[in-house]
Write a protein that holds these residues in place. Sequence first.
Motif, mmCIF file in Angstrom:
data_model
loop_
_atom_site.group_PDB
_atom_site.id
_atom_site.type_symbol
_atom_site.label_atom_id
_atom_site.label_comp_id
_atom_site.label_asym_id
_atom_site.label_seq_id
_atom_site.Cartn_x
_atom_site.Cartn_y
_atom_site.Cartn_z
ATOM 1 N N LYS A 180 37.112 38.860 42.410
ATOM 2 C CA LYS A 180 37.025 37.875 41.322
ATOM 3 C C LYS A 180 35.997 36.796 41.642
ATOM 4 O O LYS A 180 35.277 36.337 40.757
ATOM 5 N N SER A 187 34.932 46.096 34.990
ATOM 6 C CA SER A 187 34.189 46.163 36.259
ATOM 7 C C SER A 187 35.124 45.955 37.450
ATOM 8 O O SER A 187 34.945 46.572 38.504
ATOM 9 N N LEU A 188 36.142 45.113 37.315
ATOM 10 C CA LEU A 188 37.120 44.919 38.385
ATOM 11 C C LEU A 188 37.870 46.214 38.653
ATOM 12 O O LEU A 188 38.048 46.623 39.801
ATOM 13 N N ASN A 189 38.268 46.894 37.582
ATOM 14 C CA ASN A 189 38.972 48.173 37.730
ATOM 15 C C ASN A 189 38.061 49.252 38.302
ATOM 16 O O ASN A 189 38.464 50.011 39.180
ATOM 17 N N LEU A 193 41.330 41.508 45.974
ATOM 18 C CA LEU A 193 41.265 41.119 44.562
ATOM 19 C C LEU A 193 40.618 39.741 44.399
ATOM 20 O O LEU A 193 39.797 39.533 43.500
ATOM 21 N N LYS A 194 40.983 38.810 45.263
ATOM 22 C CA LYS A 194 40.397 37.468 45.199
ATOM 23 C C LYS A 194 38.897 37.515 45.447
ATOM 24 O O LYS A 194 38.120 36.867 44.742
ATOM 25 N N GLY A 238 32.668 37.815 40.785
ATOM 26 C CA GLY A 238 32.409 37.935 39.351
ATOM 27 C C GLY A 238 32.942 39.190 38.696
ATOM 28 O O GLY A 238 32.621 39.456 37.543
ATOM 29 N N LEU A 239 33.747 39.952 39.390
ATOM 30 C CA LEU A 239 34.316 41.155 38.793
ATOM 31 C C LEU A 239 35.495 40.780 37.897
ATOM 32 O O LEU A 239 36.404 40.083 38.310
ATOM 33 N N ARG A 240 35.445 41.244 36.670
ATOM 34 C CA ARG A 240 36.500 40.986 35.702
ATOM 35 C C ARG A 240 36.686 42.235 34.833
ATOM 36 O O ARG A 240 35.763 43.021 34.666
ATOM 37 N N GLY A 241 37.855 42.396 34.293
ATOM 38 C CA GLY A 241 38.128 43.466 33.334
ATOM 39 C C GLY A 241 37.775 44.852 33.838
ATOM 40 O O GLY A 241 38.233 45.292 34.892
ATOM 41 N N ARG A 282 48.370 47.200 35.280
ATOM 42 C CA ARG A 282 47.639 45.957 35.047
ATOM 43 C C ARG A 282 48.226 45.089 33.934
ATOM 44 O O ARG A 282 47.862 43.924 33.806
#
Length: 188
Positions: A114, A122-124, A110-111, A117-120, A44
């Motif tokens: 995002k 929470s995205l992982n 991934l798009k 609202g998934l970031r950082g 990342r």
Amino acid sequence: LSNLWDQAKTGLLWHAIGVTMERAVIGYALALVIGTVVGLLVARIPLLRSAVGSLITGLQTMPSAAWIPFAIILFGLNTSAILFIIVMAAAPAVANAMIAGVDYTPPLLLKVGKIMGLRGLSLNTYLIMPAALPTFVAGMKQAWAFTWHALLTAELLVLVAGEPSIGVLFQADQDQLDMPSTIAVMIV
């Protein structure tokens, strides 16, 4: 087989199996944690990937026996040295699997994450890790194999006083030129 039966009756074999299994499980768990964290960070963070990405693959190809002198100097003749050797053998496989799994996460997924609202973290946690799971599991299997290779190599060469293990039994049988006992331990 009769030799194996005789060794099992003494109790020493069971104790040696317990010591070896404990080392395998602890070393593998450490390798999973370290490999996962390193793999996620390298996958990342582009600067980190440029700096150490290929080094991880290089570490994976290095024979575990090459780490033994370093481990003995760093930790001495104890279980920590054996665990270090296991981690150095197995963690790169986990890290490489995590990197590959992250790399092959579909860009559209991934798009969408995002947009939702998934970031950082929470995205992982909720998107990248589940998407990377098939590749990660393959790396876990490979790491388990590397764990056993490294563990038996380390136990043969890093003899911890007072702790019988499969490697110690191998070494003792070799010193006594006892082929039936050696084969019995190999069966185990």
